[in-house]
Design an enzyme around this catalytic site. Structure first.
Site, PDB file in Angstrom:
ATOM      1  N   ASP A 119       1.002  -1.198  -0.167  1.00 26.49           N
ATOM      2  CA  ASP A 119      -0.111  -0.119   0.009  1.00 26.49           C
ATOM      3  C   ASP A 119       0.939   1.284  -0.031  1.00 26.49           C
ATOM      4  OD1 ASP A 119      -3.407   0.258   1.171  1.00 26.49           O
ATOM      5  OD2 ASP A 119      -2.040   2.036   0.885  1.00 26.49           O
TER       6      ASP A 119
ATOM      7  N   THR B  82     -16.383   1.094   4.186  1.00 27.74           N
ATOM      8  CA  THR B  82     -15.023   1.187   4.295  1.00 27.74           C
ATOM      9  C   THR B  82     -14.862   2.803   4.376  1.00 27.74           C
ATOM     10  OG1 THR B  82     -14.537   1.671   2.089  1.00 27.74           O
ATOM     11  CG2 THR B  82     -14.750  -0.760   2.838  1.00 27.74           C
TER      12      THR B  82
ATOM     13  N   LYS C 184     -13.112   0.775 -13.722  1.00 28.02           N
ATOM     14  CA  LYS C 184     -13.681  -0.449 -13.265  1.00 28.02           C
ATOM     15  C   LYS C 184     -14.177  -1.300 -14.403  1.00 28.02           C
ATOM     16  CE  LYS C 184     -12.744   0.150  -8.955  1.00 28.02           C
ATOM     17  NZ  LYS C 184     -11.476  -0.747  -8.206  1.00 28.02           N
TER      18      LYS C 184
ATOM     19  N   ASN D 102      -6.179  -4.631  -5.332  1.00 25.06           N
ATOM     20  CA  ASN D 102      -7.436  -4.079  -4.891  1.00 25.06           C
ATOM     21  C   ASN D 102      -7.288  -2.797  -4.474  1.00 25.06           C
ATOM     22  OD1 ASN D 102      -9.659  -3.966  -2.668  1.00 25.06           O
ATOM     23  ND2 ASN D 102      -7.998  -3.420  -1.410  1.00 25.06           N
TER      24      ASN D 102
ATOM     25  N   ILE E 111     -19.902  -0.718   0.166  1.00 24.44           N
ATOM     26  CA  ILE E 111     -19.443  -1.621   1.274  1.00 24.44           C
ATOM     27  C   ILE E 111     -18.862  -0.196   2.353  1.00 24.44           C
ATOM     28  CG2 ILE E 111     -17.564  -3.130   2.113  1.00 24.44           C
ATOM     29  CD1 ILE E 111     -19.707  -4.051  -0.269  1.00 24.44           C
TER      30      ILE E 111
ATOM     31  N   TYR F 225     -14.081   6.491 -12.922  1.00 22.13           N
ATOM     32  CA  TYR F 225     -14.158   5.531 -12.099  1.00 22.13           C
ATOM     33  C   TYR F 225     -14.599   4.290 -12.511  1.00 22.13           C
ATOM     34  CZ  TYR F 225     -14.798   2.939  -7.652  1.00 22.13           C
ATOM     35  OH  TYR F 225     -15.124   1.692  -6.714  1.00 22.13           O
TER      36      TYR F 225
HETATM   37  P1  NAD Z   1     -10.058   2.474   1.318  1.00 26.69           P
HETATM   38  O1  NAD Z   1     -10.095   3.889   0.906  1.00 26.69           O
HETATM   39  O2  NAD Z   1     -10.577   2.157   2.716  1.00 26.69           O
HETATM   40  O3  NAD Z   1      -8.963   1.625   0.946  1.00 26.69           O
HETATM   41  C1  NAD Z   1      -8.090   1.900  -0.193  1.00 26.69           C
HETATM   42  C2  NAD Z   1      -6.796   1.499  -0.204  1.00 26.69           C
HETATM   43  O4  NAD Z   1      -6.007   1.829  -1.347  1.00 26.69           O
HETATM   44  C3  NAD Z   1      -5.752   2.480   0.915  1.00 26.69           C
HETATM   45  O5  NAD Z   1      -5.214   1.789   1.762  1.00 26.69           O
HETATM   46  C4  NAD Z   1      -5.287   3.528  -0.069  1.00 26.69           C
HETATM   47  O6  NAD Z   1      -3.910   3.754   0.701  1.00 26.69           O
HETATM   48  C5  NAD Z   1      -4.721   2.212  -1.001  1.00 26.69           C
HETATM   49  N1  NAD Z   1      -4.455   2.892  -2.256  1.00 26.69           N
HETATM   50  C6  NAD Z   1      -4.789   4.220  -2.854  1.00 26.69           C
HETATM   51  N2  NAD Z   1      -3.990   4.692  -3.867  1.00 26.69           N
HETATM   52  C7  NAD Z   1      -3.143   3.596  -3.788  1.00 26.69           C
HETATM   53  C8  NAD Z   1      -1.677   3.722  -4.842  1.00 26.69           C
HETATM   54  N3  NAD Z   1      -1.584   4.510  -5.843  1.00 26.69           N
HETATM   55  N4  NAD Z   1      -0.796   2.644  -4.559  1.00 26.69           N
HETATM   56  C9  NAD Z   1      -0.936   1.712  -3.506  1.00 26.69           C
HETATM   57  N5  NAD Z   1      -2.265   1.729  -2.554  1.00 26.69           N
HETATM   58  C10 NAD Z   1      -3.154   2.803  -2.791  1.00 26.69           C
HETATM   59  O7  NAD Z   1     -11.113   2.003   0.158  1.00 26.69           O
HETATM   60  P2  NAD Z   1     -12.022   0.564  -0.047  1.00 26.69           P
HETATM   61  O8  NAD Z   1     -13.361   0.735  -0.116  1.00 26.69           O
HETATM   62  O9  NAD Z   1     -11.394  -0.622   0.933  1.00 26.69           O
HETATM   63  O10 NAD Z   1     -11.364   0.245  -1.550  1.00 26.69           O
HETATM   64  C11 NAD Z   1     -10.480  -0.949  -1.888  1.00 26.69           C
HETATM   65  C12 NAD Z   1     -10.987  -1.133  -3.271  1.00 26.69           C
HETATM   66  O11 NAD Z   1     -12.441  -1.693  -3.321  1.00 26.69           O
HETATM   67  C13 NAD Z   1     -10.841  -0.101  -4.283  1.00 26.69           C
HETATM   68  O12 NAD Z   1     -10.392  -0.477  -5.634  1.00 26.69           O
HETATM   69  C14 NAD Z   1     -12.351   0.394  -4.620  1.00 26.69           C
HETATM   70  O13 NAD Z   1     -12.529   1.169  -6.029  1.00 26.69           O
HETATM   71  C15 NAD Z   1     -13.029  -0.878  -4.564  1.00 26.69           C
HETATM   72  N6  NAD Z   1     -14.362  -0.875  -4.182  1.00 26.69           N
HETATM   73  C16 NAD Z   1     -15.130  -0.205  -2.711  1.00 26.69           C
HETATM   74  C17 NAD Z   1     -16.348  -0.208  -2.780  1.00 26.69           C
HETATM   75  C18 NAD Z   1     -16.846   0.365  -1.323  1.00 26.69           C
HETATM   76  O14 NAD Z   1     -18.211   0.529  -1.538  1.00 26.69           O
HETATM   77  N7  NAD Z   1     -16.018   0.603  -0.498  1.00 26.69           N
HETATM   78  C19 NAD Z   1     -17.258  -0.412  -3.665  1.00 26.69           C
HETATM   79  C20 NAD Z   1     -16.809  -1.075  -4.932  1.00 26.69           C
HETATM   80  C21 NAD Z   1     -15.426  -1.293  -5.223  1.00 26.69           C
END
Ligand code: NAD
Length: 253
Positions: free
Chosen positions: A37, A192, A161, A90, A190, A157
């Site tokens: 990360d 988060t 995706k 991810n 989700i 976005y």
């Molecule tokens: P989050 O913001 O809690 O976690 C994302 C993580 O990615 C963070 O730890 C951040 O530091 C890291 N990150 C960002 N840019 C980065 C980079 N350049 N290099 C390395 N790490 C990097 O968000 P989340 O909800 O856990 O999201 C995780 C994944 O799930 C993402 O791809 C997001 O698009 C996807 N997603 C989330 C949801 C939701 O509702 N939370 C829905 C669909 C998809």
């Protein structure tokens, strides 16, 4: 072999949210986990939680848009734990939420760079490491329901995706005969930090979102983690190229 015991997993975006929950789940099942990360503080927190629970994990500070960083993360899995069995690509960001015409080049490049190019760079390093071991492997990429549906004000976005789903299908077909499976998990909404940030900015938007989810609640990061754990394991041995939605029914109404 069933489950993840004895496997080596690389998980990006594991300093927070879905990635952290998945790293924790993998370690609980007996995997050695490389946590990658850009956020070093969060990454150290993830590996210390895993260590406190008796699991095995190493943090590698990684910007997924930097090809050298991505190569080092894969190298760490191989050097520290002897190979790479499962990769969960991810890391992702939502980017600015503005109308199509107001999207800046900068936002487009940042969102597509992290969410799509980041996954491509990672797979390009992970697949040779898996081929090298001779034992195949499982790659899971995080897309989103935005990988199969359109949403207003989120065009970079949504495009990124959709791209992840395409990359997943292409790599799945290309490497199926080598025993490497490639799937995508498509979370709905989700609970988060990513979603909490937009909820804080506009509390009504969360209520409206929940009202649109047939399950009538947000998903939990652990509910994505359990799906990734299944896809990562041999229980899903004949599943490849699939976009797997985990969304409380959002995408099927
Ligand atoms: P989050 O913001 O809690 O976690 C994302 C993580 O990615 C963070 O730890 C951040 O530091 C890291 N990150 C960002 N840019 C980065 C980079 N350049 N290099 C390395 N790490 C990097 O968000 P989340 O909800 O856990 O999201 C995780 C994944 O799930 C993402 O791809 C997001 O698009 C996807 N997603 C989330 C949801 C939701 O509702 N939370 C829905 C669909 C998809």
């Amino acid at each position: 072999m069933r489950g993840l015991d004895g496997t080596v997993a690389l998980i990006s975006g594991a300093s927070s949210g879905i990635g952290r929950a998945t790293a924790t789940r993998f370690a609980e099942e007996g995997a050695s986990v490389v946590v990658a990360d850009i956020d070093a503080e969060g990454g150290e927190e993830t590996i210390s939680r895993i260590a406190n629970d008796g699991g095995e994990a190493t943090f590698v500070e990684t910007d997924v848009t930097d090809q050298d960083d991505v190569a080092s993360a894969v190298e760490t899995a191989v050097d520290a734990y002897g190979g790479l069995d499962v990769a969960f690509n991810n890391a992702g960001i939502e980017g600015e939420q503005v109308g199509f015409g107001d999207q800046s080049n900068d936002n487009w490049e940042r969102v597509v760079g992290i969410n799509l190019s980041g996954v491509f760079y990672a797979m390009r390093e992970e697949i040779p490491a898996m081929l090298e071991s001779g034992g195949g492997g499982s790659i899971v990429n995080t897309a989103s329901i935005a990988g199969i549906l359109g949403f207003p004000n989120l065009s970079p976005y949504v495009a990124s995706k959709h791209g992840v789903v395409g990359l997943t299908r292409s790599a799945a077909v290309e490497f199926a005969a080598d025993g490497i499976r490639v799937n995508a998990v498509l979370p709905g909404v989700i609970d988060t930090p990513m979603v909490q940030r937009s909820g804080e900015a506009d509390p009504e938007s969360t209520e409206q979102t929940v009202a649109a989810i047939p399950a009538d609640r947000l998903g939990e990061p652990e509910e994505i983690a359990s799906t990734v754990a299944w896809l990562g394991s041999d229980d899903a041995a004949y599943v490849t190229g699939q976009p797997i939605t985990v969304d409380g029914g959002y995408s099927v109404q």
